[in-house]
Write a protein that holds these residues in place. Structure first.
Motif, PDB file in Angstrom:
ATOM      1  N   GLY A 259       0.791  -1.226   0.000  1.00  0.00           N
ATOM      2  CA  GLY A 259       0.000   0.000   0.000  1.00  0.00           C
ATOM      3  C   GLY A 259       0.821   1.273   0.000  1.00  0.00           C
ATOM      4  O   GLY A 259       0.362   2.318   0.463  1.00  0.00           O
ATOM      5  N   GLY A 260       2.053   1.196  -0.523  1.00  0.00           N
ATOM      6  CA  GLY A 260       2.906   2.375  -0.596  1.00  0.00           C
ATOM      7  C   GLY A 260       3.436   2.857   0.744  1.00  0.00           C
ATOM      8  O   GLY A 260       3.939   3.987   0.853  1.00  0.00           O
ATOM      9  N   LYS A 261       3.362   2.024   1.774  1.00  0.00           N
ATOM     10  CA  LYS A 261       3.764   2.445   3.122  1.00  0.00           C
ATOM     11  C   LYS A 261       5.276   2.511   3.312  1.00  0.00           C
ATOM     12  O   LYS A 261       5.763   3.188   4.219  1.00  0.00           O
ATOM     13  N   ILE A 262       6.017   1.772   2.480  1.00  0.00           N
ATOM     14  CA  ILE A 262       7.471   1.740   2.629  1.00  0.00           C
ATOM     15  C   ILE A 262       8.113   2.280   1.355  1.00  0.00           C
ATOM     16  O   ILE A 262       7.912   1.711   0.281  1.00  0.00           O
ATOM     17  N   PRO A 263       8.876   3.371   1.443  1.00  0.00           N
ATOM     18  CA  PRO A 263       9.543   3.895   0.251  1.00  0.00           C
ATOM     19  C   PRO A 263      10.456   2.849  -0.372  1.00  0.00           C
ATOM     20  O   PRO A 263      11.155   2.110   0.331  1.00  0.00           O
ATOM     21  N   ILE A 264      10.465   2.818  -1.698  1.00  0.00           N
ATOM     22  CA  ILE A 264      11.242   1.797  -2.400  1.00  0.00           C
ATOM     23  C   ILE A 264      11.808   2.384  -3.668  1.00  0.00           C
ATOM     24  O   ILE A 264      11.200   3.263  -4.291  1.00  0.00           O
ATOM     25  N   THR A 265      12.996   1.932  -4.040  1.00  0.00           N
ATOM     26  CA  THR A 265      13.578   2.377  -5.290  1.00  0.00           C
ATOM     27  C   THR A 265      14.344   1.219  -5.925  1.00  0.00           C
ATOM     28  O   THR A 265      14.536   0.164  -5.305  1.00  0.00           O
ATOM     29  N   PHE A 266      14.754   1.429  -7.171  1.00  0.00           N
ATOM     30  CA  PHE A 266      15.533   0.412  -7.900  1.00  0.00           C
ATOM     31  C   PHE A 266      16.595   1.144  -8.697  1.00  0.00           C
ATOM     32  O   PHE A 266      16.474   2.336  -8.996  1.00  0.00           O
TER      33      PHE A 266
END
Length: 403
Positions: A259-266
């Motif tokens: 639900g977009g609660k944890i920022p994430i990147t690649f």
């Protein structure tokens, strides 16, 4: 709790009836996908022969939206490598880019095959991208790889002589929110599409991948659950070549299911240092997909070791196709898919993504979400809603289907 191996009742208790089933069934569906491509082999060969006979040069566009776009992004470096001639160009362009900027991406005088990836075949941009191609490009052809034989794309184009429609196994039409089976079956289909003349040569490798997938589901679930239940506030996926696309898909899977609660990147293994590494701190998990190509793998190992020796970092996770003491000594968690005989990274995408999908599902549960429906408010939907397709030169009307 091991939902990949449990029954429907246990999965229901965690809101993961579909998601757990659809992750776990993938090795079985990979075998079925191979069989379906073998059934379509002659039609595929004939389709390409007809295009090649008519045109000295042509362009292939790999397209889709969201995860479907990342199928094209993941396979693109592999296709660039194997299609080593000046007659065919291959590009990966999301439908969302094509629809919003058709004149930037579609060339009227360049014969084009648009390969569309579609779970449902009902997304507005999927329909509009094909319609725009037909409007703008004089010699336009299409291949539709879809999980839904009743979707608009399939129904509209199955009898069109300029289109080839190939269906994934029925169970690949994921009913859960996040695309899992649909991603890997479409990825496998497009890979086999471009190895169709020598498809039998891949059968042994595919058997190895299927076995590896089964073992990952059997043996890695507990460790991934523990990782998901640990404390962290950010996550990064890194990989080189085809693993850049896979890292992007892994990031989206995690973002969707939590639900977009944890920022994430690649990022790529080399690209991470150029600014994105700013995200790193003691609450950030970094996952590195290790290439099986010795040259490329050096760069993956370099960033793995660099991050591992940082003072302010969280857990470092390495995913490898082989036992590697150097990698294992420079991470907190090492996964080995045991695929020593696989010499091409595109084949590793299939077992590698199982780790990311499973991890995302368990973090979803850990945060109190239902993986089958992590956005009950409808902010995002299984099939995208709210898209207005604007007319091009007054020809494409809002909501109009492909003709």
């Amino acid at each position: 709790m091991e939902l990949l191996k449990s029954n429907e009742f246990e999965r229901k208790n965690f809101g993961a009836i579909h998601t757990a089933k659809e992750i776990a069934q993938q090795p079985k569906l990979w075998k079925e996908t191979l069989e379906l491509l073998l059934l379509n082999r002659e039609n595929i060969i004939q389709f390409f022969k007809e295009v090649e006979k008519k045109h000295n040069q042509f362009r292939i566009i790999l397209t889709g939206a969201g995860t479907s776009a990342f199928v094209g992004e993941t396979i693109h470096p592999h296709l660039k490598k194997i299609i080593n001639n000046k007659k065919i160009t291959v590009e990966s362009i999301p439908t969302t880019n094509i629809v919003s900027n058709p004149n930037n991406f579609l060339d009227a005088d360049f014969p084009t095959i648009m390969i569309s990836f579609a779970r449902s075949g009902n997304s507005p941009e999927s329909l509009a991208a094909i319609h725009l191609g037909e409007q703008i490009i004089k010699d336009f052809y299409g291949i539709i790889l879809t999980c839904n034989e009743n979707g608009l794309l399939a129904r509209k184009k199955k009898d069109d002589e300029k289109h080839l429609v190939i269906y994934m196994p029925k169970e690949a039409n994921d009913q859960g929110f996040a695309m899992t089976s649909s991603f890997t079956t479409m990825l496998l289909s497009v890979m086999l599409l471009f190895h169709i003349d020598s498809i039998h040569n891949l059968e042994e490798n595919l058997d190895d991948i299927i076995t590896a997938g089964e073992l990952i589901i059997r043996d890695s679930e507990k460790t991934l659950t523990e990782l998901a239940n640990s404390s962290f506030s950010k996550i990064v996926y890194l990989g080189s070549g085809i693993f850049e696309g896979l890292a992007r898909e892994s990031s989206l899977k995690f973002l969707e299911l939590t639900g977009g609660k944890i920022p994430i990147t690649f990022d790529t293994s080399l690209g991470f240092r150029h600014g994105p590494k700013s995200i790193l701190d003691k609450d950030t998990i970094v996952v590195v997909f290790l290439s099986c190509h010795p040259y490329t793998r050096q760069y993956d190992l370099d960033i793995l070791k660099e991050i591992y020796h940082e003072n302010d970092r969280g857990k470092v996770v390495a995913i490898s196709s082989i036992m590697d003491v150097e990698a294992e000594n420079h991470c907190d968690l090492f996964f080995n898919a045991n695929l020593e005989n696989i010499k091409d990274d595109i084949l590793l995408a299939f077992p590698y993504i199982l780790y990311a999908q499973t991890f995302a599902m368990y973090k979803s549960i850990n945060l109190g979400f239902s993986p089958d429906n992590p956005s009950p408010s409808g902010v995002v939907n299984r099939v995208v809603k709210g898209v207005t397709i604007h007319p091009l030169d007054n020809e494409l009307q809002e909501g109009e289907d492909v003709q």
